[in-house]
Scaffold this active site. Structure first.
Site, mmCIF file in Angstrom:
data_model
loop_
_atom_site.group_PDB
_atom_site.id
_atom_site.type_symbol
_atom_site.label_atom_id
_atom_site.label_comp_id
_atom_site.label_asym_id
_atom_site.label_seq_id
_atom_site.Cartn_x
_atom_site.Cartn_y
_atom_site.Cartn_z
ATOM 1 N N ARG A 1 3.263 19.357 7.935
ATOM 2 C CA ARG A 1 4.230 18.320 8.330
ATOM 3 C C ARG A 1 5.417 18.846 9.146
ATOM 4 N NH1 ARG A 1 6.801 15.374 5.489
ATOM 5 N NH2 ARG A 1 6.558 13.439 6.660
ATOM 6 N N GLU B 1 0.814 -1.224 0.000
ATOM 7 C CA GLU B 1 0.000 0.000 0.000
ATOM 8 C C GLU B 1 0.844 1.269 0.000
ATOM 9 O OE1 GLU B 1 -3.641 -1.837 2.737
ATOM 10 O OE2 GLU B 1 -2.053 -0.664 3.672
ATOM 11 N N TYR C 1 5.430 16.925 12.544
ATOM 12 C CA TYR C 1 6.429 15.844 12.638
ATOM 13 C C TYR C 1 7.856 16.346 12.623
ATOM 14 C CZ TYR C 1 2.285 13.804 10.400
ATOM 15 O OH TYR C 1 1.013 13.468 10.064
ATOM 16 N N TYR D 1 0.516 13.963 1.977
ATOM 17 C CA TYR D 1 0.202 14.448 3.329
ATOM 18 C C TYR D 1 0.413 15.953 3.490
ATOM 19 C CZ TYR D 1 0.539 9.422 3.961
ATOM 20 O OH TYR D 1 0.376 8.063 3.816
ATOM 21 N N CYS E 1 -0.457 33.212 12.094
ATOM 22 C CA CYS E 1 -0.170 33.846 13.382
ATOM 23 C C CYS E 1 0.300 32.791 14.360
ATOM 24 C CB CYS E 1 -1.413 34.545 13.900
ATOM 25 S SG CYS E 1 -1.789 35.944 12.892
#
Ligand code: LLP
Length: 489
Positions: free
Chosen positions: A382, A328, A386, A443, A413
């Site tokens: 991201r 996948e 992360y 993503y 902000c």
């Protein structure tokens, strides 16, 4: 091209001063992105200034050819590597990484299937006309409506995540007088991230059925085995096989190999103990891409061959016929196909204390250039979520100026609103320049938001020298049209 080769002490160790600040590091870009003779970035011959003029910024710019080529290369490489083992591999593109009807169509045209994880993603697949047989549905908390929708669409597989859910799927299927095709998602105790994997832990997560023997009340029976036994006993459930997904942005094949061995061992034991055949095994996604020059992904063929070798030898050792394998990938197909085009606005330089400079002198400050662009954490969450690293270049022109350590920030902000934490951009970067951030296909749009009432950018696909919108950008009207208005106060 000049080069100031003194690395800034503020830069992370992995970031080298580029020899040519205009150069494209090939692994980070779609195949058809190049600079034109006059120095501007172009995709399949379409210059970014044209894209800006036609569609505005920020903009997700996607190479249709690159997406299709990567989709095909996964399918071809895994088919070739597994041909003698199980007649090839079913590749399910992970729609959560980026999905719209155009992409669903390309996926189907390239011979892949589609992995979804919500009713909304199923709705996109349905709108795109994807046959249910080529769809899978994931999720640790599927609603009854989502399960019913999966059955309405005659899905090829529902990947069941828990004992609770298995019971619900069986009940709903039985109420409809139908059979649900089910895979069981197991947690093999392997967790991988980039270069590392841990092969003992990671039971402590929301996904999947534990393979640990003490994971249920029933002594010596794992949750995974209890699910196999239950699934086999439900008349309205057809148990197709097992599934696992060990992590994301993984470069080394070792983690996949350990997971495959564990699942095959379990599959063989279950076949024997319950006198069943489990014809399918899904090894999930997670193949990494290059976001910066420090990332070194492996070609699909290399991963496929490493995984095939493990499946081949483990099946021989267990004396079983290999189940049909599926995978996948999401990020590795769509991630590099896309860059985000921004326009540069405000610039400022701050001086930052570095603990020790190159000569060991203390209390020395160094410059860091802040380059603000017209998007930010609403189109790429991201870095905030992360700590993800990205890279960037000036796209509207080439520059002769020396590289300068820069931080690309958004317009939100929020001080954490960083797009590219550390990158060397030419010193003459100026308001009005267009900036391109590569590797934003996965993503980014999928995780985008309207924070601070920013409109989410559109996505254009470029093919054969022309660009078309595949998802239009939001307008101010879109931003306001769910607000019920002052009349309702
Ligand atoms: N299969 C399953 C069951 C998954 O949960 C995922 C990703 C994939 C396949 C596809 O993984 P890929 O090949 O794209 O790595 N938002 C995070 C990543 C979350 C991944 C969620 N599951 C990020 O931006 O890094």
């Amino acid at each position: 091209m000049q080069n100031s080769d003194a690395a800034s002490p503020l830069a992370p160790e992995w970031l080298a001063v580029p020899e040519d600040v205009n150069a494209l590091h090939a692994p980070m870009w779609a195949e058809d992105v190049q600079r034109t003779d006059d120095g501007e970035l172009a995709i399949d011959g379409v210059p970014v200034s044209e894209l800006k003029a036609q569609f505005g910024t920020p903009l997700f710019v996607m190479s249709e050819g690159d997406f299709r080529a990567r989709a095909r290369s996964f399918k071809d490489a895994f088919d070739a590597a597994f041909d003698d083992i199980c007649g090839g591999v079913d590749v399910y593109y992970a729609g959560k990484s980026f999905l719209c009807t155009a992409v669903a169509n390309w996926v189907a045209q390239e011979g892949l299937r589609l992995d979804t994880c919500s009713g909304g993603e199923l709705a996109v697949a349905a709108r795109a006309g994807i046959s249910g047989a080529n769809l899978g549905l994931h999720g640790n908390n599927k609603s009854d409506a989502e399960i019913n929708r999966a059955l309405d669409m005659k899905l090829g597989r529902i990947v069941v995540d828990s004992l609770d859910e298995l019971e619900r799927v069986a009940k709903i299927a039985s109420g409809r007088g139908e059979t649900a095709k089910v895979m069981l998602r197991l947690t093999p105790g392997v967790h991988a991230h980039t270069h590392e994997f841990i092969a003992t832990a990671h039971e402590d997560q929301k996904f999947g059925l534990s393979m640990a023997e003490d994971s249920t009340e029933a002594v010596g029976l794992s949750a995974a085995e209890e699910a196999v036994a239950a699934a086999t006993s439900y008349p309205n459930v057809e148990l197709l096989g097992l599934h696992c997904h060990i992590g994301s942005q993984i470069f080394e094949p070792d983690g996949f190999a350990v997971a495959a061995e564990k699942l095959l061992g379990f599959l063989a034991a279950m076949q024997e103990k319950y006198s069943i055949v489990l014809p399918e095994l899904d090894l999930g996604g997670g193949y990494g891409i290059a976001y910066t020059p420090a990332d070194t992904p492996r070609p699909p063929a290399e991963i496929a061959q490493a995984m095939a070798a493990v499946v081949r030898s483990k099946c021989a050792e267990l004396g079983i016929t290999s189940p049909r394998i599926s995978i996948e990938p999401g990020r590795a197909i769509v991630g590099t196909s896309t860059f985000t085009l921004y326009e540069v606005g405000t610039l400022k330089t701050v001086r930052v204390d570095a603990p020790v400079d190159a000569d060991g002198k203390e209390n020395v400050t160094f410059p860091r250039r802040y380059v603000s662009v017209d998007g930010g954490m609403s189109d790429n969450a991201r870095p905030v979520l992360y700590d993800a690293d990205y890279s960037a270049i000036i796209a509207s022109r080439a520059s002769d100026a020396v590289p300068q350590l820069s931080r690309v920030v958004g317009k939100h902000c929020e001080s954490g609103d960083i797009v590219v934490r550390d990158v060397y951009l030419p010193e003459d970067v100026a308001a009005g320049d267009l900036l391109a951030v590569p590797g934003t296909g996965a993503y980014c749009w999928a995780l985008s938001s309207n924070y601070n009432y920013l409109a989410r950018p559109g996505v254009v696909a470029v093919r054969d020298g022309s660009a078309r919108l595949i998802v239009r950008g939001e307008t101010e009207e879109d931003l306001l049209n769910r607000d019920m208005g002052v009349a309702n106060v």
